[in-house]
Design an enzyme around this catalytic site. Sequence first.
Site, PDB file in Angstrom:
ATOM      1  N   ALA A 110     -89.762  28.871  24.581  1.00  0.00           N
ATOM      2  CA  ALA A 110     -88.610  29.199  25.425  1.00  0.00           C
ATOM      3  C   ALA A 110     -87.685  30.143  24.661  1.00  0.00           C
ATOM      4  O   ALA A 110     -87.760  30.237  23.438  1.00  0.00           O
ATOM      5  CB  ALA A 110     -87.853  27.940  25.837  1.00  0.00           C
ATOM      6  N   PHE A 111     -86.811  30.814  25.390  1.00  0.00           N
ATOM      7  CA  PHE A 111     -85.981  31.838  24.742  1.00  0.00           C
ATOM      8  C   PHE A 111     -85.025  31.250  23.713  1.00  0.00           C
ATOM      9  O   PHE A 111     -84.519  31.981  22.871  1.00  0.00           O
ATOM     10  CB  PHE A 111     -85.222  32.639  25.802  1.00  0.00           C
ATOM     11  CG  PHE A 111     -83.871  32.094  26.152  1.00  0.00           C
ATOM     12  CD1 PHE A 111     -83.723  31.080  27.066  1.00  0.00           C
ATOM     13  CD2 PHE A 111     -82.720  32.611  25.550  1.00  0.00           C
ATOM     14  CE1 PHE A 111     -82.482  30.576  27.398  1.00  0.00           C
ATOM     15  CE2 PHE A 111     -81.472  32.116  25.864  1.00  0.00           C
ATOM     16  CZ  PHE A 111     -81.346  31.092  26.795  1.00  0.00           C
ATOM     17  N   LYS A 112     -84.788  29.951  23.755  1.00  0.00           N
ATOM     18  CA  LYS A 112     -83.875  29.347  22.779  1.00  0.00           C
ATOM     19  C   LYS A 112     -84.363  29.581  21.344  1.00  0.00           C
ATOM     20  O   LYS A 112     -83.556  29.586  20.414  1.00  0.00           O
ATOM     21  CB  LYS A 112     -83.747  27.848  23.023  1.00  0.00           C
ATOM     22  CG  LYS A 112     -83.335  27.429  24.434  1.00  0.00           C
ATOM     23  CD  LYS A 112     -81.893  27.758  24.736  1.00  0.00           C
ATOM     24  CE  LYS A 112     -81.314  26.990  25.933  1.00  0.00           C
ATOM     25  NZ  LYS A 112     -81.968  27.246  27.226  1.00  0.00           N
ATOM     26  N   ASP A 113     -85.682  29.774  21.162  1.00  0.00           N
ATOM     27  CA  ASP A 113     -86.218  30.039  19.821  1.00  0.00           C
ATOM     28  C   ASP A 113     -85.641  31.312  19.213  1.00  0.00           C
ATOM     29  O   ASP A 113     -85.508  31.409  17.994  1.00  0.00           O
ATOM     30  CB  ASP A 113     -87.745  30.201  19.871  1.00  0.00           C
ATOM     31  CG  ASP A 113     -88.467  28.888  20.157  1.00  0.00           C
ATOM     32  OD1 ASP A 113     -88.016  27.837  19.675  1.00  0.00           O
ATOM     33  OD2 ASP A 113     -89.496  28.928  20.856  1.00  0.00           O
ATOM     34  N   MET A 116     -82.413  30.221  17.742  1.00  0.00           N
ATOM     35  CA  MET A 116     -82.478  29.047  16.871  1.00  0.00           C
ATOM     36  C   MET A 116     -83.214  29.345  15.565  1.00  0.00           C
ATOM     37  O   MET A 116     -82.859  28.817  14.517  1.00  0.00           O
ATOM     38  CB  MET A 116     -83.163  27.911  17.620  1.00  0.00           C
ATOM     39  CG  MET A 116     -82.633  26.560  17.276  1.00  0.00           C
ATOM     40  SD  MET A 116     -80.888  26.335  17.658  1.00  0.00           S
ATOM     41  CE  MET A 116     -80.986  25.850  19.376  1.00  0.00           C
TER      42      MET A 116
END
Length: 465
Positions: A110-113, A116
């Site tokens: 997911a784009f949160k990577d 993060m």
Amino acid sequence: MRYVSTRGQAAPVGFVDAVLGGLAPDGGLYVPETWPLFSAQEIAGFAKLSYAEVAAKVLGAFAGDEIVHEDLLAMCREAYATFTHKTVVPLVQLTPQAFMAELFHGPSLAFKDVAMQILARLYDHILGAQDRRLTILCATSGDTGGAAVEAFRGRKTIKVVALFPEGRISEVQRRFMTTAAEDNVACVAVKGSFDDCQAIVKQAFQDQTLRQAVDLSGVNSINFARIAAQAVYYFTTAVALGAPARTVNFCVPSGNFGDAFAGYVARRMGLPIGQIVVATNANDILARALETGRYARGVVQPTISPAMDIQSASNFERLYFEAVEREPVETARAFTAFAEAGSIEIPPQALAEMRQVFQGVAIGEDETARTIVATLNETGQLIDPHTAVAVGALRHVALEGPVVVLSTAHAAKFPEDVARISGAQPALPRGVASLGDRPERFDRLPAEADTIKAYVRAFAEGRRS
Ligand SMILES: *Cc1c(COP(=O)(O)O)cnc(C)c1O
């Protein structure tokens, strides 16, 4: 570079303290005192750089002299080497004018990577220099938790507590958190909604007793470093499509408004962005606010795009602050009132300001499903339900010039819904194929701030693992 709180009651801090602090002590969000600006020539020069190099330039503009540029570049190189696509964020063409930026090639799909992975390295770098230990407390609507666990697991200076709404996230999303075997990770299924989890995190951060006992930090999109890291792909994708000579639009599946606000940040930094479409699911607080001028919380409705099942979009406070010409007293008044009453009226002048850049579109469940099918038939791309909300929104807007739709998750993160709707089975990429076989580990707690604060304290102090 100094960071000020949107509510004006906290002392300005430097980049490092803004990153580690998360929420400002007065309950506001940190924003840079002034927006750093790139010239058209500098932006054009990004075309020749790698993703990691552009990231180091953009983040460097916010870090100022607090982090040595070579260190930052090394961290960016390492962070984006965890992505399985060589360009990190590839563009896929959908129609003559519409492109999709695939933000899901990182470890948790997911784009949160994107944010993060660099954030974890920034934390390690900063904490190593300060000989400090931190506990990260995060609420997740599904993907932040997995990305945080992937990025922080096994790091010696940091513990992670991830709160997720029980039963409201997909099994694959849950497994990215709960299958981590490292003992610096604790996952909690909370009997409530994401908004409940987020409210508890906010309360924990405002609890001075807890904060004296536990060095607490937040990696939700209230953390400005995440926003800064997300501004990077606006630059790389727009430049790939001809910016700065050309104006590019974006369409962003939105929940907490961090991703869409990162586009606003890129625009303030000199990138010629036309419109940013804020695409929401049935939880349409943002779309309604931009349409009617009333920012009013509704009841959270579970959807097939659960990472956007949010009725209180934290980062909207940052946009509000800008739209009222950085008036902290007015921002504090508005968001205190919102916390109490659940709704506020956006002043007409501020609403006009927001509409210069943003327009909102809400897409229901049927239309989301139809968009998955139509996109597969018309382009051969199997998209996830969050991306489908944004692709669906494109039909409702008239934009001049090219538009980049942010594709925020891999379809295999939501395999049941995607297969049921499309008849096509999205396969997990090879690196994570064993996810379903690994043992899970998590605790269950009620949505009570005191209970969860006690749990966090016990875990941080090593009384629980
Ligand atoms: C978090 C998330 C979103 C929403 O992003 P915000 O920054 O909260 O607006 C959209 N899609 C997916 C897959 C997500 O994980």
